[in-house]
Design a protein around this motif. Structure first.
Motif, PDB file in Angstrom:
ATOM      1  N   ALA A  27     -24.189  10.086 122.894  1.00 28.91           N
ATOM      2  CA  ALA A  27     -25.608  10.443 122.772  1.00 28.91           C
ATOM      3  C   ALA A  27     -25.999  11.396 123.893  1.00 28.91           C
ATOM      4  CB  ALA A  27     -26.471   9.190 122.822  1.00 28.91           C
ATOM      5  N   GLN A  28     -26.834  12.372 123.558  1.00 25.13           N
ATOM      6  CA  GLN A  28     -27.320  13.335 124.545  1.00 25.13           C
ATOM      7  C   GLN A  28     -28.833  13.486 124.413  1.00 25.13           C
ATOM      8  OE1 GLN A  28     -25.251  14.456 126.890  1.00 25.13           O
ATOM      9  NE2 GLN A  28     -23.587  13.354 125.871  1.00 25.13           N
ATOM     10  N   GLU A  29     -29.460  13.989 125.483  1.00 26.42           N
ATOM     11  CA  GLU A  29     -30.917  14.111 125.537  1.00 26.42           C
ATOM     12  C   GLU A  29     -31.366  15.563 125.438  1.00 26.42           C
ATOM     13  OE1 GLU A  29     -34.632  12.810 128.491  1.00 26.42           O
ATOM     14  OE2 GLU A  29     -32.562  12.578 129.165  1.00 26.42           O
ATOM     15  N   LEU A  61     -26.873  16.471 113.066  1.00 25.31           N
ATOM     16  CA  LEU A  61     -27.468  15.944 114.289  1.00 25.31           C
ATOM     17  C   LEU A  61     -28.396  14.798 113.899  1.00 25.31           C
ATOM     18  CD1 LEU A  61     -27.878  16.287 117.377  1.00 25.31           C
ATOM     19  CD2 LEU A  61     -29.877  17.694 116.798  1.00 25.31           C
ATOM     20  N   HIS A  62     -28.070  13.585 114.362  1.00 28.19           N
ATOM     21  CA  HIS A  62     -28.911  12.410 114.108  1.00 28.19           C
ATOM     22  C   HIS A  62     -29.831  12.232 115.311  1.00 28.19           C
ATOM     23  CE1 HIS A  62     -26.914  10.993 110.457  1.00 28.19           C
ATOM     24  NE2 HIS A  62     -25.837  11.554 110.987  1.00 28.19           N
ATOM     25  N   ALA A  91     -32.116  12.840 110.345  1.00 25.02           N
ATOM     26  CA  ALA A  91     -31.057  13.780 110.697  1.00 25.02           C
ATOM     27  C   ALA A  91     -31.430  15.205 110.330  1.00 25.02           C
ATOM     28  CB  ALA A  91     -29.769  13.389 109.986  1.00 25.02           C
ATOM     29  N   VAL A  92     -30.736  16.126 110.992  1.00 23.92           N
ATOM     30  CA  VAL A  92     -30.838  17.554 110.690  1.00 23.92           C
ATOM     31  C   VAL A  92     -29.431  18.032 110.354  1.00 23.92           C
ATOM     32  CG1 VAL A  92     -31.320  19.837 111.647  1.00 23.92           C
ATOM     33  CG2 VAL A  92     -32.806  17.912 112.229  1.00 23.92           C
ATOM     34  N   SER A  93     -29.260  18.594 109.162  1.00 27.83           N
ATOM     35  CA  SER A  93     -27.970  19.168 108.778  1.00 27.83           C
ATOM     36  C   SER A  93     -27.869  20.555 109.396  1.00 27.83           C
ATOM     37  CB  SER A  93     -27.868  19.264 107.251  1.00 27.83           C
ATOM     38  OG  SER A  93     -27.855  17.980 106.691  1.00 27.83           O
ATOM     39  N   GLY A 124     -29.909  12.502 120.606  1.00 23.11           N
ATOM     40  CA  GLY A 124     -29.157  12.736 119.388  1.00 23.11           C
ATOM     41  C   GLY A 124     -27.682  12.454 119.495  1.00 23.11           C
ATOM     42  N   TYR A 125     -27.095  12.244 118.317  1.00 24.90           N
ATOM     43  CA  TYR A 125     -25.648  12.157 118.141  1.00 24.90           C
ATOM     44  C   TYR A 125     -25.242  13.354 117.282  1.00 24.90           C
ATOM     45  CZ  TYR A 125     -25.318   7.145 119.459  1.00 24.90           C
ATOM     46  OH  TYR A 125     -25.332   5.935 120.104  1.00 24.90           O
TER      47      TYR A 125
END
Length: 148
Positions: A27-29, A61-62, A91-93, A124-125
């Protein structure tokens, strides 16, 4: 007048096989995505892979309102367990990155995803759609949004 924001997060996976649906880099911010507790609309996103090896997969991107409680590590299977449901934002595809020689890149426009922020950040992941062995290089996702 709407205020525009953008911020990047860097996901760096290990260079080992990631099966379809694996988390890349944990996970990142995305810091400073809008006013604290405000409403935003993500308008566009980019993914730049800082390496010359083609990574032919669709990327997703979740998004989360807080650091995902599940804390899935790199190469772990993506999941939305019960403890993550309250913070999961969908999510974003991103699509499949195009090989530009020393860089892989994709730009996705007209996303228009509305989100309520818990603070000023999103989390997000980055998840691959097919089995691949990613390069252990920065996979930089940049989100562009406006405050509503």
């Amino acid at each position: 007048m709407q205020t525009a924001y953008s911020n990047a997060a860097t996901f760096t996976p290990a260079a080992n096989s990631h099966v379809a649906g694996d988390v890349n880099g944990g996970a990142q911010e995305f810091k400073g995505m809008g006013p604290s507790g405000g409403q935003i609309m993500i308008t566009s996103a980019t993914l730049m892979i800082n390496g010359g090896s083609a990574e032919a997969t669709a990327w997703t991107l979740h998004l989360y309102s807080v650091t995902p409680p599940s804390a899935t590590a790199d190469d772990g299977a993506f999941d939305v367990p019960a403890g993550d449901r309250a913070s999961y934002l969908g999510a974003v595809s991103l699509g499949t990155a195009v090989d530009l020689g020393s860089t892989q890149y994709i730009e996705t426009n007209f996303i228009n995803k509305q989100i309520a922020l818990a603070g000023q950040s999103l989390f997000g992941y980055l998840v691959n759609g097919t089995t691949l062995t990613p390069a252990a290089v920065a996979h930089v996702v940049t989100l562009f949004d406006v405050a509503l």
